[in-house]
Enzyme design. Sequence first.
Site, PDB file in Angstrom:
ATOM      1  N   CYS A 117       0.802  -1.235   0.000  1.00 37.85           N
ATOM      2  CA  CYS A 117       0.000   0.000   0.000  1.00 37.85           C
ATOM      3  C   CYS A 117       0.829   1.276   0.000  1.00 37.85           C
ATOM      4  O   CYS A 117       0.819   2.019  -0.978  1.00 37.85           O
ATOM      5  CB  CYS A 117      -0.934  -0.005   1.202  1.00 37.85           C
TER       6      CYS A 117
HETATM    7  N1  LIG Z   1      -2.771  -5.834   2.044  1.00 40.77           N
HETATM    8  C1  LIG Z   1      -3.205  -4.743   2.634  1.00 40.77           C
HETATM    9  O1  LIG Z   1      -2.858  -4.471   3.773  1.00 40.77           O
HETATM   10  C2  LIG Z   1      -4.160  -3.793   1.930  1.00 40.77           C
HETATM   11  C3  LIG Z   1      -4.763  -2.775   2.672  1.00 40.77           C
HETATM   12  C4  LIG Z   1      -5.646  -1.901   2.062  1.00 40.77           C
HETATM   13  C5  LIG Z   1      -5.897  -2.031   0.693  1.00 40.77           C
HETATM   14  N2  LIG Z   1      -5.283  -3.009  -0.033  1.00 40.77           N
HETATM   15  C6  LIG Z   1      -5.600  -3.090  -1.456  1.00 40.77           C
HETATM   16  O2  LIG Z   1      -6.488  -4.187  -1.657  1.00 40.77           O
HETATM   17  C7  LIG Z   1      -6.216  -4.832  -2.915  1.00 40.77           C
HETATM   18  C8  LIG Z   1      -5.918  -6.292  -2.694  1.00 40.77           C
HETATM   19  O3  LIG Z   1      -4.743  -6.414  -1.916  1.00 40.77           O
HETATM   20  P1  LIG Z   1      -4.358  -7.745  -1.137  1.00 40.77           P
HETATM   21  O4  LIG Z   1      -3.257  -7.352  -0.212  1.00 40.77           O
HETATM   22  O5  LIG Z   1      -5.568  -8.401  -0.578  1.00 40.77           O
HETATM   23  O6  LIG Z   1      -3.789  -8.620  -2.338  1.00 40.77           O
HETATM   24  P2  LIG Z   1      -3.386 -10.176  -2.291  1.00 40.77           P
HETATM   25  O7  LIG Z   1      -2.314 -10.348  -3.294  1.00 40.77           O
HETATM   26  O8  LIG Z   1      -3.177 -10.607  -0.881  1.00 40.77           O
HETATM   27  O9  LIG Z   1      -4.703 -10.906  -2.797  1.00 40.77           O
HETATM   28  C9  LIG Z   1      -5.233 -10.743  -4.055  1.00 40.77           C
HETATM   29  C10 LIG Z   1      -5.870 -12.060  -4.477  1.00 40.77           C
HETATM   30  O10 LIG Z   1      -6.499 -11.824  -5.736  1.00 40.77           O
HETATM   31  C11 LIG Z   1      -6.334 -12.977  -6.530  1.00 40.77           C
HETATM   32  N3  LIG Z   1      -6.566 -12.590  -7.912  1.00 40.77           N
HETATM   33  C12 LIG Z   1      -5.772 -11.893  -8.757  1.00 40.77           C
HETATM   34  N4  LIG Z   1      -6.382 -11.682  -9.936  1.00 40.77           N
HETATM   35  C13 LIG Z   1      -7.604 -12.268  -9.847  1.00 40.77           C
HETATM   36  C14 LIG Z   1      -8.699 -12.389 -10.726  1.00 40.77           C
HETATM   37  N5  LIG Z   1      -8.685 -11.851 -11.929  1.00 40.77           N
HETATM   38  N6  LIG Z   1      -9.772 -13.079 -10.304  1.00 40.77           N
HETATM   39  C15 LIG Z   1      -9.825 -13.636  -9.084  1.00 40.77           C
HETATM   40  N7  LIG Z   1      -8.814 -13.535  -8.181  1.00 40.77           N
HETATM   41  C16 LIG Z   1      -7.725 -12.854  -8.562  1.00 40.77           C
HETATM   42  C17 LIG Z   1      -4.948 -13.441  -6.210  1.00 40.77           C
HETATM   43  O11 LIG Z   1      -4.770 -14.816  -6.535  1.00 40.77           O
HETATM   44  C18 LIG Z   1      -4.879 -13.183  -4.689  1.00 40.77           C
HETATM   45  O12 LIG Z   1      -5.302 -14.313  -3.946  1.00 40.77           O
HETATM   46  C19 LIG Z   1      -5.076  -4.029  -3.524  1.00 40.77           C
HETATM   47  O13 LIG Z   1      -5.599  -3.051  -4.366  1.00 40.77           O
HETATM   48  C20 LIG Z   1      -4.425  -3.375  -2.332  1.00 40.77           C
HETATM   49  O14 LIG Z   1      -3.763  -2.180  -2.683  1.00 40.77           O
HETATM   50  C21 LIG Z   1      -4.438  -3.896   0.563  1.00 40.77           C
END
Ligand SMILES: NC(=O)c1ccc[n+]([C@@H]2O[C@H](COP(=O)([O-])OP(=O)(O)OC[C@H]3O[C@@H](n4cnc5c(N)ncnc54)[C@H](O)[C@@H]3O)[C@@H](O)[C@H]2O)c1
Length: 422
Positions: A259
Amino acid sequence: MVVTVIGLGYVGLPLCIEFARSGLTVVGIDVDPERVRRVNEGESYILDIPDAAIQELVRSGHLTATTGFDVLSTADAVCICVPTPLRKSQDPDISYIVSAVDEIQPRIHPGMLIVLESTTYPGTTEELVLPRLSESGLEVGRDFFLAFSPERVDPANTRFGTRNTPKVIGGVTPQCTEKATALYRHAVDTVVPVKSARAAEMVKLLENTFRAINIGMVNELAIMCERLGVDVWEVIEAAKTKPFGFMAFYPGPGLGGHCIPIDPLYLSWKLKTINYTARFIELASAVNSSMPEYVVGRIHEALDQCQRSLKGSRILVLGIAYKPDVSDTRESPALDIMGLLQKRGAEVSYADPYVPHIEVLGQRYEAYDLSRGLESFDCVAIVTHHARFDYHQIAREARLVFDSRNALQGVPPGPGCRIITL
Ligand SMILES: NC(=O)c1ccc[n+]([C@@H]2O[C@H](COP(=O)([O-])OP(=O)(O)OC[C@H]3O[C@@H](n4cnc5c(N)ncnc54)[C@H](O)[C@@H]3O)[C@@H](O)[C@H]2O)c1
């Protein structure tokens, strides 16, 4: 009501759990079959979520996971929680959002609510997602509903989780905001509606840009304090006693995670497309991304003072996750530090209770077992201050410690130990 969540990662899985706990039927969709298998077998892959939390919901039939998208055809709502990384060129990579939306588009149906949660630049929901969904011939605000709601999950935070962290929601139309607000009231105690999806996108970027800029400022302050011979940590602690108008940020070896290092660059990229330079973001990003180099420079200096050269020295990096008490190494500055040390000929090892092995610049490392002692290292560099490290052992056994987190504050050094703080 059937709610689907696309992307079962740090954001999507906790969201599934809160919706399922509220009694909704939740189907998680992920392209990773291993993640899907683990959810269905009640096995967690996220530290904050115990197996039992998933097992209970899977057993009661409130939560299932699948790699298929056909469930979208009958789902009442879908939340998109896919990654939004940067390309090598530092431009936003929104291909994951596009591919998720392209799965929704042929399955969209009257009454469906679509909420984008992935962090992205202002305008994504209206300029990228909406036109694709409108190709279905359905009208937004009347036939289907579209909103943006930023995720605020803070991994390893034991006080604030999905339920008690207020959730901002902005719909493309007032009806969209209303529908999305009604859905999230099931999973979140406080919902904060804003006037548009664009405003909701900007809220998230303000929050994370605020952090990135303040961390950049305090990192530069640390560099200035070192030049001036002042203890930056003492300065911050004393400034913190001001009961108003000051908020403490702490210096460190650089930004990490999915992030803070990335989100502000989504905003500055968007501004570039309309010929505006986001100056604070660019400056903070330059300072923050120079910190691993600065840390390695300080380690080099510290070794010099002990009549040792960096080349050939045995250096142990302590903590390689991007922040304490998590296993996530995405964008972690520790990896940059290991890479820089490796390039300069140091013999690098690392220890991290949450990361058993890692690859840096094509070299595979296995975590060092700290029970083997620290005496054999020329320098121990504390990069991520996990609570599970025994800081008394470190101060007792290490010869030289470079402490980039002030983790050894108040810990007495052993007789042969020299501690240098960022
Ligand atoms: N990790 C954090 O602390 C956090 C906090 C706030 C916001 N975010 C935001 O949330 C979003 C997700 O982050 P995250 O940390 O959960 O990511 P992550 O990588 O942990 O999880 C994403 C998941 O999406 C899956 N994926 C990818 N493409 C896909 C598709 N087309 N169809 C179905 N599944 C798919 C992946 O296999 C993975 O399991 C990002 O935009 C991130 O910036 C993350």
